[in-house]
Design an enzyme around this catalytic site. Structure first.
Site, mmCIF file in Angstrom:
data_model
loop_
_atom_site.group_PDB
_atom_site.id
_atom_site.type_symbol
_atom_site.label_atom_id
_atom_site.label_comp_id
_atom_site.label_asym_id
_atom_site.label_seq_id
_atom_site.Cartn_x
_atom_site.Cartn_y
_atom_site.Cartn_z
ATOM 1 N N ASN A 194 -5.137 4.402 1.439
ATOM 2 C CA ASN A 194 -5.447 4.569 2.377
ATOM 3 C C ASN A 194 -5.112 6.223 2.706
ATOM 4 O O ASN A 194 -5.105 6.995 1.392
ATOM 5 C CB ASN A 194 -4.291 4.345 3.512
ATOM 6 C CG ASN A 194 -2.822 4.718 3.218
ATOM 7 O OD1 ASN A 194 -2.439 5.721 2.491
ATOM 8 N ND2 ASN A 194 -1.939 3.862 3.519
ATOM 9 N N LYS A 195 -5.847 6.838 3.521
ATOM 10 C CA LYS A 195 -5.785 8.556 3.779
ATOM 11 C C LYS A 195 -4.472 9.265 2.966
ATOM 12 O O LYS A 195 -4.784 9.864 2.401
ATOM 13 C CB LYS A 195 -5.983 8.838 5.153
ATOM 14 C CG LYS A 195 -6.253 10.313 5.216
ATOM 15 C CD LYS A 195 -6.629 10.582 6.767
ATOM 16 C CE LYS A 195 -6.813 12.084 7.029
ATOM 17 N NZ LYS A 195 -7.013 12.269 8.687
ATOM 18 N N LYS A 196 -3.321 8.616 3.574
ATOM 19 C CA LYS A 196 -2.059 9.191 3.105
ATOM 20 C C LYS A 196 -1.872 9.207 1.572
ATOM 21 O O LYS A 196 -1.611 10.238 0.849
ATOM 22 C CB LYS A 196 -0.935 8.932 3.985
ATOM 23 C CG LYS A 196 0.536 9.436 3.378
ATOM 24 C CD LYS A 196 1.389 8.585 4.054
ATOM 25 C CE LYS A 196 3.172 9.308 3.887
ATOM 26 N NZ LYS A 196 4.057 8.549 4.575
ATOM 27 N N GLU A 197 -2.278 7.827 1.121
ATOM 28 C CA GLU A 197 -2.252 7.879 -0.179
ATOM 29 C C GLU A 197 -3.372 8.421 -1.116
ATOM 30 O O GLU A 197 -2.906 9.060 -2.226
ATOM 31 C CB GLU A 197 -2.276 6.097 -0.514
ATOM 32 C CG GLU A 197 -1.134 5.397 -0.099
ATOM 33 C CD GLU A 197 -1.338 3.891 0.002
ATOM 34 O OE1 GLU A 197 -0.627 3.068 0.072
ATOM 35 O OE2 GLU A 197 -2.847 3.489 -0.052
ATOM 36 N N ASP A 270 -4.180 -5.625 2.897
ATOM 37 C CA ASP A 270 -4.418 -6.992 2.286
ATOM 38 C C ASP A 270 -5.627 -7.675 2.542
ATOM 39 O O ASP A 270 -6.264 -8.208 1.764
ATOM 40 C CB ASP A 270 -3.213 -8.044 2.222
ATOM 41 C CG ASP A 270 -1.686 -7.393 2.052
ATOM 42 O OD1 ASP A 270 -1.925 -6.472 1.027
ATOM 43 O OD2 ASP A 270 -0.696 -7.824 2.458
#
Length: 518
Positions: A194-197, A270
């Protein structure tokens, strides 16, 4: 065709305790929860596998459980859903990962985790790698999915070994990554951070299109990905293929999110990776795969708790939200749903037009002849099972005019498809006299079928459409407002009856009288 897919990763049992809270404990300032029920869900890699099962794939799961009751329960839950479990390694020295959530008044009060995050043993690594190697050969896998929740299974050595194994057999390998060290994912087909990761992994802060592009390109180069991708929550999914990357002016593709209602984002990631794996395993393009994954995620976030999306639910969602007019939702895309759409011979064309909200190529496609009626009924019953709202109305519709058109448009807007029962010529003569109808039934059929708001036309020869309504059993029966305080024929075979006001001064009788007077 059902793709064969192996999911490797952290196996998690999600335990939910549901209760009510009506008082505070006298022992401490905490809530007292009265337990009403308990439930179990599949979490981690298990939820990815469960999503693939919902998408009608053949699925094997590989991971680790402890020699405990939770491990036994997890195996049973997986097997009950048709997921193959012979690739699960039992570790005698650690517990099965279990997350227990206490929920009161629809709010999570506390979560209790039972887990051991230490790296998997050498014995466990060899077990999983050997199983994957055997399965690739014996079951002709199309795709390998790694679901990393940092619970110890996907060590760097095992992850790299699995990537090398997949590439040696020309398999797609998709990974849901965690943590800051992305070197262990080097060589994968794609990752789904995701964006944060993605920002944590690259050190690039995303705040505009340029920084998003820089981050995607950095991920591709860092991990040597075939496709570099970032999920952006409410902004959809952005991606770029390796062969599209240039030093400058690299253009990313972004498919916007299509969720209309969001109740719970649990497990959405998922669903995304499972949907991408399903589509890519079938040889679909990354653009169509992302569009499909967005739709699947939209279905899941409209539910509560870790959930799955079936192809039927995805198709219904796309249709209900007018999303089948996208260039990505072409004929090849719709073939994914072939088993969901009933087999109706030539009627398939008309069903597909309803699903895609296209105008008909020929108005005769909408006319249901006697020899096609039973097949037509089967199609209507199938659409109703997919939550399509079937609307029925009837009439003579002799000398079609604005009043008719307004009435039929209003009726169509009350549901997902409109069936018009049309009085035959003989039926009209019995009801209105030998001088009627003005237009014969074939002309009247053609004019009704030419209307975009009409989906099907069926002739009936009786004085009333009662028998026809009994066979169709529509969700909604529509009549004119002149039926107020009158008995509506066939209402016992419909879930609901609704009356529609006519346009004032618009009627066939008035039109005929004006013609006579002129």
């Amino acid at each position: 065709m059902k793709p064969n897919i192996l999911v490797v990763g952290d196996l998690i049992l999600d335990h939910y305790i549901w209760g009510n809270c009506e008082r505070i404990s006298p022992e401490a300032p905490v809530q007292v929860i009265e337990v009403k029920k308990e439930s179990l869900n599949l979490g981690g890699a298990c939820n990815v596998a469960n999503n693939l099962i919902s998408l009608e794939s053949n699925v094997w799961v590989c991971g680790m459980v402890g020699c405990d009751e939770a491990g036994k329960t997890l195996r049973k839950e997986l097997e009950s859903r048709g997921i193959q479990t012979e690739g699960i390694f039992t570790n005698l020295s650690r517990p099965t990962t279990q997350k227990s959530r206490l929920i009161a008044a629809h709010q999570q009060v506390v979560r209790i985790d039972r887990e051991d995050k230490s790296p998997i043993s050498r014995e466990g690594e060899e077990f999983i790698l050997n199983f994957a190697q055997h399965l690739i050969v014996e079951s002709k896998l199309q795709c390998l999915v790694l679901s990393d929740y940092q619970k110890g299974v996907l060590s760097e050595s095992l992850t790299q070994s699995l990537i090398a194994l997949a590439k040696s057999h020309y398999l797609k390998i998709l990974i849901d990554p965690k943590g800051k060290n992305y070197s262990k994912y080097k060589g994968a087909t794609l990752l789904t951070p995701n964006k944060k990761e993605a920002m944590q992994a690259t050190g690039i802060y995303i705040n505009n299109e340029d920084s998003l592009r820089d981050c995607i390109v950095a991920l591709q180069k860092m991990c040597e990905l075939e496709i570099s991708l970032i999920t952006l929550s409410e902004d959809g999914i952005a991606f770029i293929k390796k062969d599209s990357i240039r030093e400058r002016n690299t253009q990313i593709e972004q498919v916007p999110t299509i969720a209309r209602e969001v109740f719970d984002v649990t497990g959405a990631g998922d669903t995304v990776i499972a949907s991408l794996a399903y589509m890519l395993a079938l040889g679909r393009s990354i653009s169509q795969s992302v569009y499909f994954a967005n739709a699947a995620a939209a279905v899941v976030v409209s539910k509560v708790g870790s959930a799955t999306a079936s192809k039927q639910e995805i198709l219904t969602y796309l249709k209900r939200n007018n999303l089948l007019d996208s260039a990505l939702a072409n004929t090849e895309f719709l073939k994914i749903f072939d088993e969901t759409i009933p087999h109706l011979n030539h009627l398939n064309k008309q069903i597909n037009k309803i699903l895609k909200q296209q105008k008909p190529n020929s108005y005769w496609d909408k006319w249901i002849k006697g020899e096609d009626f039973n097949v037509f009924l089967d199609s209507i019953y199938q659409l109703k099972r997919e939550n399509f709202k079937v609307v029925f109305t009837n009439g003579c519709f002799d000398i079609l005019h604005l009043g008719h058109i307004d009435y039929l448009h209003k009726a169509r807007n009350l549901g997902d498809l409109l069936i018009v029962g049309l009085n035959s010529d003989d039926s009209i003569r019995r009801l209105k006299g030998a001088s009627r109808p003005i237009n014969n039934q074939k002309d009247r059929i053609a004019m009704l079928c030419a209307l975009e708001c009409v989906d099907f036309v069926v002739i009936f020869n009786e004085d009333t459409p009662r028998e026809l309504i009994a066979k169709i059993r529509p969700n909604l029966l529509v009549k004119g407002a002149d039926y107020k305080d009158k008995e509506v024929v066939g209402r016992e075979f419909s879930e609901e009856v609704q009356l529609i006001e006519f346009l004032e001064g618009k009627s066939t009788s008035q039109l005929i009288q004006r013609i006579k007077e002129s």
